[in-house]
Design a protein around this motif. Structure first.
Motif, PDB file in Angstrom:
ATOM      1  N   ASP A 110     -25.168 -52.877 -24.989  1.00 57.68           N
ATOM      2  CA  ASP A 110     -26.579 -52.530 -24.782  1.00 57.68           C
ATOM      3  C   ASP A 110     -26.906 -52.328 -23.304  1.00 57.68           C
ATOM      4  O   ASP A 110     -28.083 -52.287 -22.931  1.00 57.68           O
ATOM      5  CB  ASP A 110     -27.479 -53.645 -25.335  1.00 57.68           C
ATOM      6  N   GLY A 111     -25.879 -52.199 -22.472  1.00 55.08           N
ATOM      7  CA  GLY A 111     -26.120 -51.996 -21.059  1.00 55.08           C
ATOM      8  C   GLY A 111     -25.017 -52.602 -20.220  1.00 55.08           C
ATOM      9  O   GLY A 111     -23.926 -52.922 -20.721  1.00 55.08           O
ATOM     10  N   ILE A 112     -25.321 -52.788 -18.937  1.00 49.64           N
ATOM     11  CA  ILE A 112     -24.294 -53.206 -17.988  1.00 49.64           C
ATOM     12  C   ILE A 112     -24.884 -54.127 -16.932  1.00 49.64           C
ATOM     13  O   ILE A 112     -26.046 -53.994 -16.541  1.00 49.64           O
ATOM     14  CB  ILE A 112     -23.651 -51.964 -17.329  1.00 49.64           C
ATOM     15  N   ASP A 113     -24.054 -55.074 -16.490  1.00 49.68           N
ATOM     16  CA  ASP A 113     -24.379 -55.946 -15.363  1.00 49.68           C
ATOM     17  C   ASP A 113     -23.436 -55.605 -14.228  1.00 49.68           C
ATOM     18  O   ASP A 113     -22.213 -55.581 -14.415  1.00 49.68           O
ATOM     19  CB  ASP A 113     -24.214 -57.414 -15.748  1.00 49.68           C
ATOM     20  N   ILE A 114     -23.989 -55.332 -13.057  1.00 51.75           N
ATOM     21  CA  ILE A 114     -23.188 -54.974 -11.891  1.00 51.75           C
ATOM     22  C   ILE A 114     -23.049 -56.213 -11.013  1.00 51.75           C
ATOM     23  O   ILE A 114     -24.007 -56.657 -10.373  1.00 51.75           O
ATOM     24  CB  ILE A 114     -23.828 -53.807 -11.124  1.00 51.75           C
ATOM     25  N   ASP A 115     -21.853 -56.757 -11.021  1.00 51.11           N
ATOM     26  CA  ASP A 115     -21.562 -57.982 -10.261  1.00 51.11           C
ATOM     27  C   ASP A 115     -20.780 -57.587  -9.009  1.00 51.11           C
ATOM     28  O   ASP A 115     -19.574 -57.776  -8.914  1.00 51.11           O
ATOM     29  CB  ASP A 115     -20.778 -58.954 -11.142  1.00 51.11           C
ATOM     30  N   TRP A 116     -21.507 -57.032  -8.054  1.00 49.87           N
ATOM     31  CA  TRP A 116     -20.922 -56.569  -6.785  1.00 49.87           C
ATOM     32  C   TRP A 116     -20.864 -57.747  -5.825  1.00 49.87           C
ATOM     33  O   TRP A 116     -21.893 -58.331  -5.500  1.00 49.87           O
ATOM     34  CB  TRP A 116     -21.778 -55.440  -6.225  1.00 49.87           C
ATOM     35  N   GLU A 117     -19.653 -58.099  -5.373  1.00 55.32           N
ATOM     36  CA  GLU A 117     -19.483 -59.235  -4.459  1.00 55.32           C
ATOM     37  C   GLU A 117     -18.634 -58.832  -3.255  1.00 55.32           C
ATOM     38  O   GLU A 117     -17.843 -59.622  -2.739  1.00 55.32           O
ATOM     39  CB  GLU A 117     -18.862 -60.421  -5.203  1.00 55.32           C
ATOM     40  N   ASP A 118     -18.825 -57.595  -2.796  1.00 50.05           N
ATOM     41  CA  ASP A 118     -17.993 -57.049  -1.738  1.00 50.05           C
ATOM     42  C   ASP A 118     -18.611 -57.304  -0.359  1.00 50.05           C
ATOM     43  O   ASP A 118     -19.006 -56.370   0.349  1.00 50.05           O
ATOM     44  CB  ASP A 118     -17.774 -55.552  -1.970  1.00 50.05           C
ATOM     45  N   SER A 119     -18.661 -58.564   0.032  1.00 46.64           N
ATOM     46  CA  SER A 119     -19.201 -58.913   1.351  1.00 46.64           C
ATOM     47  C   SER A 119     -18.420 -58.230   2.469  1.00 46.64           C
ATOM     48  O   SER A 119     -18.989 -57.912   3.529  1.00 46.64           O
ATOM     49  CB  SER A 119     -19.173 -60.429   1.548  1.00 46.64           C
ATOM     50  N   GLU A 120     -17.144 -58.000   2.234  1.00 46.25           N
ATOM     51  CA  GLU A 120     -16.293 -57.363   3.237  1.00 46.25           C
ATOM     52  C   GLU A 120     -16.850 -56.005   3.671  1.00 46.25           C
ATOM     53  O   GLU A 120     -16.771 -55.631   4.844  1.00 46.25           O
ATOM     54  CB  GLU A 120     -14.882 -57.205   2.672  1.00 46.25           C
ATOM     55  N   ALA A 121     -17.414 -55.266   2.727  1.00 42.58           N
ATOM     56  CA  ALA A 121     -17.908 -53.924   3.031  1.00 42.58           C
ATOM     57  C   ALA A 121     -19.066 -53.943   4.022  1.00 42.58           C
ATOM     58  O   ALA A 121     -19.301 -52.962   4.728  1.00 42.58           O
ATOM     59  CB  ALA A 121     -18.343 -53.224   1.747  1.00 42.58           C
ATOM     60  N   LEU A 122     -19.776 -55.052   4.084  1.00 41.37           N
ATOM     61  CA  LEU A 122     -20.939 -55.133   4.963  1.00 41.37           C
ATOM     62  C   LEU A 122     -20.544 -55.330   6.419  1.00 41.37           C
ATOM     63  O   LEU A 122     -21.364 -55.094   7.322  1.00 41.37           O
ATOM     64  CB  LEU A 122     -21.854 -56.263   4.500  1.00 41.37           C
ATOM     65  N   THR A 123     -19.309 -55.743   6.654  1.00 43.53           N
ATOM     66  CA  THR A 123     -18.817 -55.865   8.025  1.00 43.53           C
ATOM     67  C   THR A 123     -17.820 -54.762   8.350  1.00 43.53           C
ATOM     68  O   THR A 123     -17.823 -54.217   9.452  1.00 43.53           O
ATOM     69  CB  THR A 123     -18.165 -57.237   8.250  1.00 43.53           C
TER      70      THR A 123
END
Length: 298
Positions: A110-123
């Motif tokens: 019935d849908g999707i949960d986006i569990d983005w945990e890419d802290s590395e990309a922010l640096t």
């Protein structure tokens, strides 16, 4: 009149979402789509972790809906989804979205949960994370219309803090918040943004004590313009399900959930629990946790 949600994840093959039958859970999330591979043309192949693969093989998804009692989403990402894979997804957005849509519809989610945990990309700045998350959400919503489909994200608490890398999820909410149903905010594993005792979490998670409200608390986020009906307090259901941030269920209900219900009533988005099983490998279920939270929200 709307009611607050009770969202429960599972990433344990001994506790598939079908075991939510008979509970007060309103949204179940089966984890994880754990990888994405792209061929030279940009076509995407998704890979699953074992609990998700097992749940599909055993037909758990339609059973878990319990005749329409709850929505069942699939979770994308998690801690094993690498920064390099997220970057590849951002560079092949069309193929990635197409693969996700096919996966959701083919498997009766019935849908999707986006569990983005890419802290590395922010640096590292290897891709524009805010633009990617915003564009992904908008593209998914264009193909997964509300209210038939639900789209949620699961940001860690610091991702909503202006003082930490600019608070990337604050900008995601500005750009794509209208296309997003809920934020399952992870108030665990980040001690500074969560606190330890019930009184500390009343301030840092709920935000119902202290002045001004702690920035990433529910009250603090509402004061920054985020809609309270989209904000969920995400907590581990047992001490074994997180490195830190667990609060005994009576304290969680008394110090965090009840004050938010008193302040916002049924407008409060609700509560998320990680996860259905009492530990990553246990067959025992956190059913008492779900029942206690439901009574507090009622």
């Amino acid at each position: 009149m709307r009611s607050s949600e009770i969202v429960i994840y599972t990433d344990n093959g001994n506790a598939p979402v079908s075991k939510l039958v008979g509970t007060a859970c309103t949204i179940g999330i089966q984890s994880f789509i754990s990888n994405a591979l792209f061929d030279p043309s940009g076509k995407c192949t998704l890979e699953m972790d074992w609990p998700l693969e097992s749940s599909l093989k055993n037909g758990d998804i339609p059973v878990a809906k319990e005749g329409g009692k709850r929505k069942i989403l699939v979770a994308l990402g998690g801690e094993i989804f690498t920064s390099g894979v997220w970057q590849a997804c951002s560079e092949n957005m069309g193929g990635f979205v197409e693969a996700l849509i096919d996966f959701i519809k083919d498997n009766q989610f019935d849908g999707i949960d986006i569990d983005w945990e890419d802290s590395e990309a922010l640096t590292a700045r290897n891709y524009d994370a805010v633009a990617f998350l915003s564009d992904l959400t908008l593209a998914l919503r264009a193909r997964l219309p509300a209210p038939d489909y639900v789209i949620t994200h699961a940001p860690q608490a610091p991702y909503l803090d202006k003082a930490w890398q600019g608070g990337p999820y604050l900008e995601v909410m500005k750009r794509a918040g209208s296309a997003l149903d809920y934020l399952n905010i992870q108030y665990y594993n980040n001690p500074w943004w969560v606190g330890d005792s019930g009184s500390e979490q009343a301030a840092k998670v709920a935000g119902t004590t202290g002045s001004p409200a702690f920035a990433t608390s529910i009250v603090g986020l509402v004061e920054q313009g985020l809609p309270v009906e989209k904000l969920l307090v995400g907590k581990p259901t047992t001490a074994q399900n997180a490195g830190s941030g667990f609060l005994d269920t009576p304290d969680l209900c008394h110090d965090v959930i009840a004050p938010l219900v008193q302040k916002y009533g049924s407008k409060f988005g609700g509560v998320m629990g990680w996860q259905l099983a009492e530990s990553p490998s246990s067959p025992d279920l956190a059913l008492d946790w779900i029942a206690s939270v439901a009574r507090t929200l009622d």
